[in-house]
Motif scaffolding. Structure first.
Motif, mmCIF file in Angstrom:
data_model
loop_
_atom_site.group_PDB
_atom_site.id
_atom_site.type_symbol
_atom_site.label_atom_id
_atom_site.label_comp_id
_atom_site.label_asym_id
_atom_site.label_seq_id
_atom_site.Cartn_x
_atom_site.Cartn_y
_atom_site.Cartn_z
ATOM 1 N N ARG A 210 0.820 -1.194 0.000
ATOM 2 C CA ARG A 210 0.000 0.000 0.000
ATOM 3 C C ARG A 210 0.862 1.256 0.000
ATOM 4 O O ARG A 210 0.527 2.268 -0.580
ATOM 5 C CB ARG A 210 -0.850 -0.009 1.257
ATOM 6 C CG ARG A 210 -2.239 0.449 1.013
ATOM 7 C CD ARG A 210 -2.937 0.551 2.327
ATOM 8 N NE ARG A 210 -4.191 -0.164 2.283
ATOM 9 C CZ ARG A 210 -4.776 -0.684 3.335
ATOM 10 N NH1 ARG A 210 -4.196 -0.613 4.505
ATOM 11 N NH2 ARG A 210 -5.924 -1.274 3.229
ATOM 12 N N GLY B 257 -7.015 -3.823 -4.463
ATOM 13 C CA GLY B 257 -7.578 -2.603 -3.879
ATOM 14 C C GLY B 257 -8.896 -2.877 -3.177
ATOM 15 O O GLY B 257 -9.160 -2.367 -2.088
ATOM 16 N N MET B 258 -9.725 -3.732 -3.786
ATOM 17 C CA MET B 258 -11.011 -4.063 -3.164
ATOM 18 C C MET B 258 -10.794 -4.916 -1.917
ATOM 19 O O MET B 258 -11.500 -4.779 -0.925
ATOM 20 C CB MET B 258 -11.883 -4.825 -4.154
ATOM 21 C CG MET B 258 -12.172 -4.018 -5.398
ATOM 22 S SD MET B 258 -13.053 -5.009 -6.598
ATOM 23 C CE MET B 258 -13.231 -3.814 -7.904
ATOM 24 N N TRP C 249 -8.255 -4.711 0.043
ATOM 25 C CA TRP C 249 -7.857 -3.781 1.114
ATOM 26 C C TRP C 249 -9.052 -3.006 1.654
ATOM 27 O O TRP C 249 -9.191 -2.825 2.860
ATOM 28 C CB TRP C 249 -6.801 -2.794 0.595
ATOM 29 C CG TRP C 249 -5.469 -3.418 0.390
ATOM 30 C CD1 TRP C 249 -4.974 -4.517 1.026
ATOM 31 C CD2 TRP C 249 -4.441 -2.989 -0.521
ATOM 32 N NE1 TRP C 249 -3.711 -4.799 0.568
ATOM 33 C CE2 TRP C 249 -3.369 -3.877 -0.377
ATOM 34 C CE3 TRP C 249 -4.342 -1.945 -1.432
ATOM 35 C CZ2 TRP C 249 -2.194 -3.759 -1.114
ATOM 36 C CZ3 TRP C 249 -3.173 -1.809 -2.158
ATOM 37 C CH2 TRP C 249 -2.111 -2.715 -2.007
ATOM 38 N N SER C 250 -9.919 -2.542 0.736
ATOM 39 C CA SER C 250 -11.082 -1.784 1.192
ATOM 40 C C SER C 250 -11.946 -2.631 2.114
ATOM 41 O O SER C 250 -12.361 -2.188 3.178
ATOM 42 C CB SER C 250 -11.941 -1.345 0.002
ATOM 43 O OG SER C 250 -11.253 -0.408 -0.768
ATOM 44 N N SER D 279 -10.441 -3.037 5.533
ATOM 45 C CA SER D 279 -10.496 -1.900 6.464
ATOM 46 C C SER D 279 -11.889 -1.626 6.984
ATOM 47 O O SER D 279 -12.041 -1.036 8.028
ATOM 48 C CB SER D 279 -9.980 -0.607 5.837
ATOM 49 O OG SER D 279 -9.406 -0.800 4.619
ATOM 50 N N LYS D 280 -12.920 -2.047 6.239
ATOM 51 C CA LYS D 280 -14.271 -1.729 6.669
ATOM 52 C C LYS D 280 -14.563 -2.339 8.032
ATOM 53 O O LYS D 280 -14.145 -3.447 8.326
ATOM 54 C CB LYS D 280 -15.285 -2.237 5.642
ATOM 55 C CG LYS D 280 -15.367 -1.334 4.439
ATOM 56 C CD LYS D 280 -16.271 -1.934 3.382
ATOM 57 C CE LYS D 280 -16.178 -1.094 2.116
ATOM 58 N NZ LYS D 280 -16.714 -1.800 0.963
ATOM 59 N N LYS D 281 -15.343 -1.593 8.817
ATOM 60 C CA LYS D 281 -15.627 -2.073 10.166
ATOM 61 C C LYS D 281 -16.601 -3.242 10.145
ATOM 62 O O LYS D 281 -16.522 -4.137 10.968
ATOM 63 C CB LYS D 281 -16.199 -0.950 11.010
ATOM 64 C CG LYS D 281 -15.138 0.021 11.468
ATOM 65 C CD LYS D 281 -15.741 1.115 12.320
ATOM 66 C CE LYS D 281 -14.655 2.043 12.812
ATOM 67 N NZ LYS D 281 -15.215 3.297 13.335
#
Lengths: 374, 411
Positions: free
Chosen positions: B154, B209-210, B212-213, B216-218
């Motif tokens: 990242r 990228g997805m 990683w997204s 990170s989402k709660k």
């Protein structure tokens, strides 16, 4: 003192405002607003924009009240020589600092993302030199430059916004006020601070063909800028989600990296985006530099502003090099932005109030023109 | 007099300014001076490799990493001039088989960066990650945690968010060394495997990228494709490797990728499944052509209840016996009912499985956060709390499907 030719149209004035406002800040904007209110980031951006939108109305009204005078000149007429000298000096100093940090932020992005082995001093000085040389021209050329680059700045932002819709997820934008936003006010102020370049309207009004259109130009110029800001934040947050956005230093740049043109024309748009972004940074720098230089000329009652262009360069460069690292730079930028709100919004508002109370008013532009013709 | 003097000084001044600007920047790098990295694989280091750690990023006495955390990294570097575009004619030049177009180098290190620095120490060209397309991580490393790997990738400005990350069953290194027959470059084959899986509806789009997204989402956990190399150097998609935070906690079976995609309503749909019907008795193979899904949530007694409505359109592809004919709506209705039952059972099983692992790869938590922010802010707030709560929430899956077509055969 000779008056500048009145050649700037309302559209040019609006284009100047928009391209001034869209600048280096767009890269980090989603990060700032997400830190303020996670999924409420678009709302924060909108509120920050509205604050700036309303905040700059007094300045425009002042400009229309004194349609042939610059900010330095009419503030002198309103509150007297010495108090206004201090106020104007603050404004000039602020825009010199703003120019410096804009160029520094630009330099940091470039050496982090693209030219990793180029010294930051070089990227900063090249940009500043470019701006300094361009500010040696008069206000008409200045407005032309903005007008010319305006479409170039609009297209890529719209393009990235539209293309990223493919990967967008509405869930990421809900709830629109954010999950327990903690630094909402801070975020609003930070966003509003990104619009400080709108002060340039004070320089543009005395050169407008029809100063009475200034309010309209201001309205459209800021509206387009604000709409682009909100769009960038909506696109970024809806693609990445609030949490991931807060992990990225320059979320907009990452968005460009993650967006590809259809049919494999370009697999990542970041190179194209950065190329255009350099132009938008240039126009922003040009505005704040031009503002510094021309107001300085008025303050010292010189005939030309050209000499100040290069004279200011070492000072601006020195300020740009002050932050020791990228965290310090952003912390300083935020503080400077807050101070800037006082200088660019509160101070003109006070001036307007005093002008109304003391019933000070400048010559009407038409009257003056007629006077010249006589 | 003065003007002539000014002229003579002007020219050198212009040259002085123009030349540094035109002579190129600091970052000029010729193509053959860079080592273009196409793929990276990350494994745990085997005991005999431990001694190879180069100790280049540190002095061995003042840094203490446990030896068992060593990773072994294989890097696939493109050999300039050897990668031909399009079909080539030189296969008849005597050597036969594919010409070596990439160079695979293996290094050992404590972290990904450490390993790559060790590698740079052994390679002349500057490592360039702009064309890095595939990162294969072995299951063992993924189960240990991928925080370090994600952080490095990242932070690096050259790595693209559109690269694929795969979890391999067994050694990841094998995938770097593989010699697929359809493509000259092994990583390109991996890419086309994944891309066509997405196109055919066999895997949801899930670039790094997805990943990683989602991580990170709660209210959501991440997943990655779980692959295995087969005998003929082909690569099988085995399922979804699902994560909890940065650690892999399990993998689904193959058909469950289809179930996952049904639950998320991802199109196109590409999986086939048997449907065993009772009246008349028999078995048919059906495939879905399109899917839709929607989620709704209710809070009952401070516990969120989710309802997923899935709708699929299916076609019949094959019938096992001639004991019945597919020529009337009644049979199709039977197939439809049976398919509904099977799909909802499969969905509930998959959800249960992820609930046991505390890994909400469906993003129910995100849905709760978005649609019931009051409840979320009061009761959940953090990722850890959601991981615990996810184990207890109830999810109802309601499937509706329609059988539309039966192919070219009339019976």
């Amino acid at each position: 003192m000779e008056q500048p030719p009145r050649q700037i149209t309302a559209i040019q004035a609006a284009a100047t405002l928009t391209s001034t406002n869209i600048g280096v800040g767009v890269l980090a904007l989603p990060l700032f607003t997400v830190q303020a209110a996670n999924s409420g980031a678009p709302l924060v951006t909108l509120l920050g924009f509205l604050l700036a939108f309303v905040g700059f109305v007094p300045l425009v009204l002042l400009g229309m009240r004194f349609p042939s005078q610059s900010f330095v000149q009419y503030s002198e007429a309103i509150i007297g020589k010495w108090p206004s000298w201090i106020g104007s000096a603050c404004v000039i100093a602020f825009f010199a600092v703003l120019t410096a940090f804009t160029s520094r932020e630009f330099g940091e992005v470039v050496i982090t993302a693209v030219l990793t082995r180029t010294p930051v001093e070089v990227t900063v000085i090249v940009m500043l030199l470019l701006a300094a040389i361009s500010t040696r021209k008069d206000i008409t050329t200045f407005a032309y430059i903005h007008h010319f680059y305006f479409p170039l700045l609009l297209v890529p932002v719209l393009l990235i916004g539209a293309l990223s819709l493919k990967n967008a997820d509405v869930i990421n934008l809900l709830p629109i006020w954010g999950n327990q936003p903690t630094f909402m006010l801070e975020g609003i102020l930070t966003t509003a601070a990104l619009f400080e370049g709108s002060f340039v309207i004070a320089v543009v009004i005395p050169a407008m063909k029809r100063p009475d259109y200034a309010l309209k130009a201001n309205f459209w110029g800021m509206l387009v800028g604000g709409a682009l800001y909100v769009m960038i934040v909506v696109a970024t947050v809806s693609v990445f989600g609030a949490e991931e956005t807060s992990n990225l230093l320059w979320p907009t740049l990452e968005l460009a990296k993650a967006t590809s043109l259809p049919a494999n024309v370009l697999e990542r748009l970041d190179a194209a985006f950065l190329a255009v972004w350099v132009t938008t940074v240039f126009t922003t720098l040009l505005s704040s530099y031009f503002l510094t230089v021309t107001e300085l000329q008025k303050l010292f009652r010189q005939r030309e502003h050209k000499m100040f262009s290069l004279f200011m360069l070492p000072f601006v460069f020195f300020i740009a090099m002050l932050p020791q690292n990228i965290s310090q730079m952003y912390a300083t930028i935020k503080i400077v932005g807050r101070i800037g709100l006082i200088v660019t919004i509160v101070y003109p508002t006070l001036l307007l109030v005093i002008a109304i109370i003391r019933n000070k008013r400048g010559e009407h532009a038409d009257a003056q023109q007629m006077g010249k013709n006589d | 007099m003065l003007s002539r003097w000014a002229k003579t000084i002007k020219l050198p001044l212009v040259i002085l300014i123009v030349f540094p600007l035109l002579s190129g920047c600091w970052d000029r790098l010729e193509l053959e001076e860079r080592a273009v990295v196409l793929g990276i694989s990350i494994d745990t280091a085997e005991p005999e490799e431990v001694q190879q750690e180069g100790a280049i990023t540190f002095h061995s006495d003042n840094v203490s990493f446990p030896k068992k955390d060593l990773i072994s990294v294989s890097v696939q570097i493109a050999i300039p001039g050897k990668i031909q575009l399009g079909p080539s004619e030189n296969s008849g030049s005597g050597k036969g088989g594919t010409v070596q177009s990439v160079w695979v180098v293996k290094v050992v290190g404590y972290t990904l960066d450490d390993a790559l620095v060790n590698l740079q120490q052994q390679i002349s060209g500057r490592l360039f990650y702009g064309h890095l397309r595939v990162i294969v991580v072995s299951e063992a490393v993924a189960r240990r945690g991928m925080e370090n790997i994600n952080d490095f990738l990242r932070r690096n400005s050259e790595v693209r968010r559109m690269a694929w990350m795969l979890i391999s069953r067994g050694r990841a290194e094998e995938l770097m060394k593989s010699k697929p027959q359809l493509e000259r470059v092994p990583t390109l084959y991996l890419i086309s495997t994944m891309d066509s899986a997405v196109r055919m509806g066999r895997f949801p789009q899930n670039y790094i990228g997805m990943f990683w997204s989602n991580m990170s989402k709660k209210g959501q956990e991440a997943f990655l494709p779980y692959v295995e190399m087969k005998k003929e150097q082909n690569i099988e998609l085995k399922g979804l490797a699902y994560f909890r935070n940065d650690k892999m906690v399990g993998a689904t079976r193959s058909l469950e990728m289809g179930t996952y995609m049904s639950l998320k309503g991802v199109n196109p749909a590409g999986y086939r499944g048997f449907v065993q019907i009772g009246n008349p008795p028999g078995t048919v193979t059906v495939y879905a052509t399109s899917r839709r899904a929607s989620v709704s949530v209710r809070i009952i007694d401070n516990v969120p209840h989710f309802q997923v409505n899935v709708f699929t359109e299916i076609n019949v592809e094959e019938k096992f016996s001639d004991t019945f004919a597919l020529n009337n709506s009644r049979v199709l209705e039977e197939i439809r009912k049976e398919n509904r039952r099977q799909l909802s059972e499969a969905a509930e099983r998959l959800i249960k499985e992820t609930q046991r692992a505390g890994s909400d790869i469906f993003g129910f938590g995100e849905y709760l956060r978005a649609k019931r922010p009051g409840f979320w802010d009061r009761r959940v707030k953090t990722k850890e709390r959601w991981q615990e709560m996810y184990k207890t929430v109830s999810v109802d899956v309601k499937v509706d499907s329609r059988v539309r077509r039966i192919g070219m055969k009339a019976k």
